[in-house]
Design a protein around this motif. Structure first.
Motif, mmCIF file in Angstrom:
data_model
loop_
_atom_site.group_PDB
_atom_site.id
_atom_site.type_symbol
_atom_site.label_atom_id
_atom_site.label_comp_id
_atom_site.label_asym_id
_atom_site.label_seq_id
_atom_site.Cartn_x
_atom_site.Cartn_y
_atom_site.Cartn_z
ATOM 1 N N LEU A 14 -12.676 -35.992 44.854
ATOM 2 C CA LEU A 14 -12.397 -34.835 44.000
ATOM 3 C C LEU A 14 -11.018 -34.241 44.290
ATOM 4 O O LEU A 14 -10.305 -33.829 43.366
ATOM 5 C CB LEU A 14 -13.480 -33.770 44.178
ATOM 6 N N LEU A 15 -10.624 -34.211 45.550
ATOM 7 C CA LEU A 15 -9.278 -33.748 45.900
ATOM 8 C C LEU A 15 -8.212 -34.680 45.336
ATOM 9 O O LEU A 15 -7.183 -34.227 44.819
ATOM 10 C CB LEU A 15 -9.128 -33.645 47.417
ATOM 11 N N LEU A 16 -8.465 -35.973 45.439
ATOM 12 C CA LEU A 16 -7.530 -36.955 44.886
ATOM 13 C C LEU A 16 -7.405 -36.786 43.374
ATOM 14 O O LEU A 16 -6.299 -36.859 42.821
ATOM 15 C CB LEU A 16 -7.986 -38.371 45.234
ATOM 16 N N LEU A 17 -8.511 -36.533 42.714
ATOM 17 C CA LEU A 17 -8.496 -36.304 41.271
ATOM 18 C C LEU A 17 -7.679 -35.061 40.931
ATOM 19 O O LEU A 17 -6.925 -35.049 39.954
ATOM 20 C CB LEU A 17 -9.927 -36.156 40.747
ATOM 21 N N TYR A 18 -7.789 -34.029 41.741
ATOM 22 C CA TYR A 18 -7.071 -32.781 41.487
ATOM 23 C C TYR A 18 -5.567 -32.943 41.696
ATOM 24 O O TYR A 18 -4.764 -32.382 40.947
ATOM 25 C CB TYR A 18 -7.629 -31.688 42.388
ATOM 26 N N TRP A 19 -5.170 -33.711 42.717
ATOM 27 C CA TRP A 19 -3.757 -33.840 43.057
ATOM 28 C C TRP A 19 -3.092 -35.081 42.485
ATOM 29 O O TRP A 19 -1.917 -35.329 42.752
ATOM 30 C CB TRP A 19 -3.578 -33.852 44.570
ATOM 31 N N GLN A 20 -3.801 -35.875 41.713
ATOM 32 C CA GLN A 20 -3.225 -37.116 41.199
ATOM 33 C C GLN A 20 -2.136 -36.812 40.163
ATOM 34 O O GLN A 20 -2.251 -35.894 39.370
ATOM 35 C CB GLN A 20 -4.324 -38.009 40.623
ATOM 36 N N PRO A 21 -1.040 -37.613 40.184
ATOM 37 C CA PRO A 21 0.075 -37.373 39.249
ATOM 38 C C PRO A 21 0.055 -38.288 38.020
ATOM 39 O O PRO A 21 0.971 -38.217 37.201
ATOM 40 C CB PRO A 21 1.290 -37.690 40.114
ATOM 41 N N TRP A 22 -0.943 -39.145 37.869
ATOM 42 C CA TRP A 22 -0.891 -40.194 36.856
ATOM 43 C C TRP A 22 -1.241 -39.725 35.447
ATOM 44 O O TRP A 22 -0.699 -40.222 34.484
ATOM 45 C CB TRP A 22 -1.797 -41.356 37.248
ATOM 46 N N PHE A 23 -2.168 -38.810 35.291
ATOM 47 C CA PHE A 23 -2.539 -38.333 33.959
ATOM 48 C C PHE A 23 -2.935 -36.858 34.048
ATOM 49 O O PHE A 23 -3.457 -36.415 35.063
ATOM 50 C CB PHE A 23 -3.667 -39.172 33.345
ATOM 51 N N ALA A 39 -18.120 -26.285 46.134
ATOM 52 C CA ALA A 39 -19.580 -26.400 46.037
ATOM 53 C C ALA A 39 -20.058 -27.742 46.588
ATOM 54 O O ALA A 39 -21.070 -27.805 47.290
ATOM 55 C CB ALA A 39 -20.014 -26.237 44.586
ATOM 56 N N THR A 40 -19.333 -28.814 46.295
ATOM 57 C CA THR A 40 -19.699 -30.140 46.796
ATOM 58 C C THR A 40 -19.609 -30.186 48.314
ATOM 59 O O THR A 40 -20.503 -30.710 48.984
ATOM 60 C CB THR A 40 -18.793 -31.219 46.176
ATOM 61 N N GLY A 41 -18.548 -29.613 48.874
ATOM 62 C CA GLY A 41 -18.396 -29.576 50.332
ATOM 63 C C GLY A 41 -19.483 -28.758 51.000
ATOM 64 O O GLY A 41 -20.047 -29.164 52.018
ATOM 65 N N ALA A 42 -19.797 -27.585 50.431
ATOM 66 C CA ALA A 42 -20.836 -26.736 51.008
ATOM 67 C C ALA A 42 -22.205 -27.416 50.921
ATOM 68 O O ALA A 42 -22.972 -27.404 51.892
ATOM 69 C CB ALA A 42 -20.868 -25.384 50.287
ATOM 70 N N PHE A 43 -22.506 -28.005 49.759
ATOM 71 C CA PHE A 43 -23.787 -28.699 49.609
ATOM 72 C C PHE A 43 -23.876 -29.888 50.563
ATOM 73 O O PHE A 43 -24.924 -30.145 51.156
ATOM 74 C CB PHE A 43 -23.966 -29.158 48.160
#
Length: 144
Positions: A14-23, A39-43
């Motif tokens: 999810l972090l990679l998706l947030y910081w990705q520069p491709w699209f 939420a994913t990290g806490a769960f």
């Protein structure tokens, strides 16, 4: 441990998706992705912590005439199976279990198609020892 690794990989993706520069991300996804990561990290931490506590609450006992298994943190259960009623004992191990030398022991009762209980995470030598003990003991007890 496997739960924690799974959740760490998911949060990393999810972090990679947030910081990705491709699209470019859709605006709604870009707005809610940090909350989804949190939420994913806490769960993931909660389920991993619960798994550690739940694993400590599991146990088994082999007595002369029965085999018992206890589990549960909130809803506790104890299942006892008389050795005379044990039809067969099955040893299972997947690829990860084989890598670490572990096995699951499934105890089947006479008259049921599903296993009565399963003991996961046993060392393979101990699982084989328990299996042979239960099978030989049930044969001896049946002849008494």
């Amino acid at each position: 441990m496997c739960r924690l690794v799974f959740w760490l990989i998911l949060v990393s993706l999810l972090l990679l998706l947030y910081w990705q520069p491709w699209f470019p991300l859709p605006p709604a996804l870009e707005l809610y992705l940090p909350e989804l990561q949190l939420a994913t990290g806490a769960f993931g931490l909660l389920t991993s912590g619960y798994g550690v506590i739940a694993d400590k609450k599991k146990g088994y006992a082999i007595r002369e005439h029965d085999f018992s298994y206890r589990s549960g943190v909130i809803f506790k259960s104890v299942v006892s199976q008389p050795i005379l009623r044990i039809q067969h004992v099955e040893l299972k191990h997947g690829p990860i279990d084989r890598h670490f030398g572990l096995a699951s022991l499934d105890i089947f009762s006479a008259g049921g198609s599903m296993y009565t209980f399963s003991i996961p995470g046993l060392p393979e030598e101990k699982a084989l020892e328990i299996r042979s003990y239960v099978l030989t003991h049930s044969d001896i007890a049946a002849n008494d």
